[in-house]
Motif scaffolding. Structure first.
Motif, PDB file in Angstrom:
ATOM      1  N   ASN A   1     -34.231  34.224 -27.651  1.00  0.00           N
ATOM      2  CA  ASN A   1     -33.583  34.476 -26.408  1.00  0.00           C
ATOM      3  C   ASN A   1     -32.771  33.402 -26.074  1.00  0.00           C
ATOM      4  N   ARG A   2     -33.462  32.156 -25.917  1.00  0.00           N
ATOM      5  CA  ARG A   2     -32.721  30.852 -25.323  1.00  0.00           C
ATOM      6  C   ARG A   2     -31.675  30.520 -26.422  1.00  0.00           C
ATOM      7  N   VAL A   3     -31.997  30.390 -27.812  1.00  0.00           N
ATOM      8  CA  VAL A   3     -31.168  29.795 -28.644  1.00  0.00           C
ATOM      9  C   VAL A   3     -29.647  30.784 -28.790  1.00  0.00           C
ATOM     10  N   MET A   4     -29.923  32.046 -28.784  1.00  0.00           N
ATOM     11  CA  MET A   4     -28.844  32.919 -29.087  1.00  0.00           C
ATOM     12  C   MET A   4     -27.802  32.869 -27.732  1.00  0.00           C
ATOM     13  N   GLN A   5     -28.697  32.836 -26.543  1.00  0.00           N
ATOM     14  CA  GLN A   5     -27.667  32.523 -25.110  1.00  0.00           C
ATOM     15  C   GLN A   5     -26.860  31.540 -25.431  1.00  0.00           C
ATOM     16  N   PHE A   6     -27.573  30.335 -25.798  1.00  0.00           N
ATOM     17  CA  PHE A   6     -26.818  29.055 -25.842  1.00  0.00           C
ATOM     18  C   PHE A   6     -25.752  29.052 -26.802  1.00  0.00           C
ATOM     19  N   TYR A   7     -26.040  29.856 -28.171  1.00  0.00           N
ATOM     20  CA  TYR A   7     -25.052  29.926 -29.037  1.00  0.00           C
ATOM     21  C   TYR A   7     -23.798  30.822 -28.766  1.00  0.00           C
ATOM     22  N   LEU A   8     -24.208  31.750 -28.068  1.00  0.00           N
ATOM     23  CA  LEU A   8     -23.043  32.761 -27.539  1.00  0.00           C
ATOM     24  C   LEU A   8     -22.059  31.966 -26.491  1.00  0.00           C
ATOM     25  N   GLU A   9     -22.646  31.367 -25.430  1.00  0.00           N
ATOM     26  CA  GLU A   9     -22.031  30.695 -24.490  1.00  0.00           C
ATOM     27  C   GLU A   9     -21.183  29.495 -25.148  1.00  0.00           C
ATOM     28  N   GLU A  10     -21.549  28.786 -26.126  1.00  0.00           N
ATOM     29  CA  GLU A  10     -20.618  27.971 -26.782  1.00  0.00           C
ATOM     30  C   GLU A  10     -19.655  28.463 -27.549  1.00  0.00           C
ATOM     31  N   GLN A  11     -19.913  29.855 -28.162  1.00  0.00           N
ATOM     32  CA  GLN A  11     -18.857  30.520 -28.906  1.00  0.00           C
ATOM     33  C   GLN A  11     -17.772  30.862 -27.850  1.00  0.00           C
ATOM     34  N   VAL A  12     -18.217  31.558 -26.605  1.00  0.00           N
ATOM     35  CA  VAL A  12     -17.384  31.708 -25.594  1.00  0.00           C
ATOM     36  C   VAL A  12     -16.351  30.524 -25.218  1.00  0.00           C
ATOM     37  N   LYS A  13     -16.910  29.466 -25.010  1.00  0.00           N
ATOM     38  CA  LYS A  13     -16.137  28.264 -24.815  1.00  0.00           C
ATOM     39  C   LYS A  13     -15.084  28.105 -25.758  1.00  0.00           C
ATOM     40  N   LEU A  14     -15.677  28.089 -27.052  1.00  0.00           N
ATOM     41  CA  LEU A  14     -14.787  27.749 -28.352  1.00  0.00           C
ATOM     42  C   LEU A  14     -13.413  28.676 -28.047  1.00  0.00           C
ATOM     43  N   TYR A  15     -13.792  30.013 -28.028  1.00  0.00           N
ATOM     44  CA  TYR A  15     -12.442  30.929 -27.922  1.00  0.00           C
ATOM     45  C   TYR A  15     -11.763  30.642 -26.603  1.00  0.00           C
ATOM     46  N   GLU A  16     -12.168  30.267 -25.681  1.00  0.00           N
ATOM     47  CA  GLU A  16     -11.701  29.921 -24.437  1.00  0.00           C
ATOM     48  C   GLU A  16     -10.634  28.973 -25.001  1.00  0.00           C
ATOM     49  N   THR A  17     -11.260  27.810 -25.275  1.00  0.00           N
ATOM     50  CA  THR A  17     -10.615  26.389 -25.509  1.00  0.00           C
ATOM     51  C   THR A  17      -9.512  26.749 -26.326  1.00  0.00           C
ATOM     52  N   VAL A  18      -9.730  27.538 -27.456  1.00  0.00           N
ATOM     53  CA  VAL A  18      -8.673  27.816 -28.490  1.00  0.00           C
ATOM     54  C   VAL A  18      -7.447  28.869 -27.820  1.00  0.00           C
ATOM     55  N   ARG A  19      -7.848  29.563 -26.816  1.00  0.00           N
ATOM     56  CA  ARG A  19      -6.929  30.444 -26.089  1.00  0.00           C
ATOM     57  C   ARG A  19      -6.312  29.582 -25.201  1.00  0.00           C
TER      58      ARG A  19
END
Length: 570
Positions: free
Chosen positions: A487-505
């Motif tokens: 739960n912890r690592v998937m939440q962290f991973y998905l949050e970082e993925q959101v940051k990635l695509y927000e940065t690219v956007r």
């Protein structure tokens, strides 16, 4: 290490006392004693063959000896990390610890220069099985034991909401591994990295090297490995041990390993872990270490310390639970390995082909901009600026993509590597339980052949049930940690993925605004140009109108003058 002051050819004076271990063919010497060197290889680095004045110890090999003319005392005690002789010492694998042995005769003497006689050395025990109670002795050692060892540590299992569970402490212990520092010994001849380990129970830091962690791992595996999966430490490394990135990664993995040990209710309360975290000085450390190495409650005998507050289980129920856990751990192990393989491929793609593809796109836009700028057309700059900005945006995206795995995928991979290690321990643990089940199934045959008494069978059944409760408690602990960790690592991973695509956007939107600004500037300039042209046209038209009006007025005047002339003529 024995230091000598060279006196003359063939002799040396001992600077410090050295006590040889029995059977190692070493020489016990005292400070100030003169020894006679009988042979030494030409490179000067191999062991010497020497004798001293004690004829009972003649012709012994002086091992790991160093010539030195410096008579300063060795470094002062700085904890266990500073006192060890090498990256791997015989001290850590004491032949006196409990193990299965084979009798091996060693020749402790070699030929001497004066008295060339051969002396047969004493018999020494060589450890053939590193973890005897865990890997070699079967469950019958526990199932058929007449007298169980009396251990101070009692391991309780009680019935919880999810079934059998360990007894958890009221406050969970935590541990911080930090502040790696490079140390040295033997006047700088050997270097090592030691880490500061601070338990939450005392907040008092102790320093440990990797080899101390490895000693702790071996002791925990030897004692608990039959009942509790003890994941292995980060891999050893011969070269690059002092690279900053390697030290950082090793510290991170040691932190994860220590955190998992501290989260386990049984391991965290063990004497050996408490010794590792709370020893006071060198004497306390060595006494505790020797005591741990002489512990008899190891291997399958750990089940003798388990007390389950529950009714005895039937053989069918025990076997069903064991098979269920075996299938789950095997299936999870396969899927964890699949995820690691996919993660590894994705990492390679994000740090290799994918950024290069974005860089190619960036280069293509920039090349097109260069071509357009060479046209010489006056209104070209707006478009070329937009193309150049787009190329730079794709270069930024390439950099973002290449750095992203360190921000999110790294932690996902590390968590799965950790679970791969844990799951790799379960087959051995479950094998012990299956062997116990098979032994109980054969109880009737053993009774019939008089290998066990009829009274031994119910004792075996009770002990197998006890082992099953331990397995169920451990699996429930494993599932609880698994759910928490993923739960912890998937939440962290998905949050970082959101940051990635927000940065690219954000980068793309910024470029889009720049392009739109360029287009707006072009439209504005065009509008201004048209306005200027219209203004010029209006002025010209006005001038033409005024000119026409002037001409018309002049014509009227001319006609008037002509009329006057006609009138005059008339």
């Amino acid at each position: 290490i024995v230091f000598f002051l060279h006196l003359r050819y063939g002799q040396a004076q001992v600077l410090y006392d050295f006590t040889a271990e029995p059977g190692n063919g070493e020489l016990t010497v005292k400070e100030g004693e003169t020894i006679t060197i009988t042979s030494q290889t030409s490179n000067g680095n191999d062991p010497w063959t020497a004798w001293n004045s004690d004829t009972s110890k003649n012709l012994a090999s002086v091992r790991n000896s160093w010539m030195s003319t410096d008579q300063e005392h060795p470094q002062a005690y700085q904890g266990p990390a500073a006192m060890d002789d090498d990256e791997w010492d015989d001290e850590w694998d004491d032949t006196r610890s409990s193990a299965c042995y084979a009798e091996v005769d060693l020749e402790a003497a070699e030929e001497g220069a004066t008295n060339r006689t051969e002396v047969q050395g004493p018999t020494r025990k060589i450890t053939l099985n590193k973890f005897p109670g865990f890997s070699k002795s079967g469950p019958e050692l526990y199932l058929l034991a007449k007298m169980l060892p009396k251990g101070k540590e009692k391991i309780s299992v009680y019935m919880g909401e999810v079934g059998p569970v360990w007894l958890y402490p009221e406050v969970q212990m935590e541990c911080l591994v930090a502040d790696p520092k490079k140390g040295s010994k033997m006047y700088g001849l050997k270097s090592y990295i030691e880490y500061q380990v601070t338990p939450s129970t005392t907040n008092r830091p102790v320093n440990h090297r990797y080899k101390h962690f490895d000693w702790l791992y071996e002791r925990l595996l030897e004692k608990y490995g039959s009942a509790i999966p003890i994941p292995s430490l980060p891999d050893k490394q011969v070269t690059g041990r002092f690279d900053e990135d390697f030290i950082k990664l090793r510290m991170e993995r040691l932190q994860s390993w220590m955190s998992r040990m501290c989260r386990h209710p049984i391991v965290s309360n063990s004497e050996v872990l408490q010794l590792f975290l709370n020893h006071q000085d060198e004497k306390d450390w060595k006494l505790g270490k020797r005591k741990a190495e002489k512990d008899e409650t190891v291997g399958v005998m750990i089940f003798s310390q388990i007390e389950a507050e529950a009714p005895e289980l039937g053989l069918d129920e025990v076997e069903r639970k064991c098979e269920s856990f075996s299938r789950f751990t095997k299936a999870m192990d396969d899927k964890v390995k699949d995820l690691l393989a996919v993660g590894h491929d994705h990492w390679k793609r994000c740090t290799g082909p994918l950024p290069k593809q974005y860089q190619k796109i960036a280069k293509a836009f920039q090349n097109l901009s260069t071509v357009f700028s060479s046209s010489g057309y006056q209104g070209e700059s707006t478009l070329t600026d937009a193309l150049t900005a787009t190329g730079k945006t794709y270069e930024e995206i390439a950099t973002i993509i290449s750095e992203q795995p360190k921000k999110d995928l790294h932690f996902l991979v590390e968590t799965n590597l950790e679970y791969k290690g844990i799951l790799g321990c379960f087959p051995e643990t479950i094998t012990v339980h299956k062997a116990a089940i098979d032994k109980l199934k054969d109880a009737d045959k053993l009774v019939a052949t008089n290998k066990i008494s009829p009274h031994d069978k119910p004792v075996m059944a009770k002990r197998v049930s006890n082992m099953s409760y331990a397995l169920q408690a451990e699996m429930n602990h494993f599932h609880s940690n698994r759910i928490h960790d993923y739960n912890r690592v998937m939440q962290f991973y998905l949050e970082e993925q959101v940051k990635l695509y927000e940065t690219v956007r954000g980068e793309v939107c910024l470029n889009s605004r720049h392009v739109q600004s360029c287009l707006n500037n072009r439209k504005r300039r065009k509008t201004e140009s048209m306005s200027q042209c219209q203004h010029k046209m209006n002025k010209k038209e006005l001038r033409n109108i005024l000119t026409a009006q002037e001409v018309s007025a002049q014509g009227v005047l001319d006609n008037r003058d002509v009329g006057f002339d006609i009138i005059n003529i008339t």
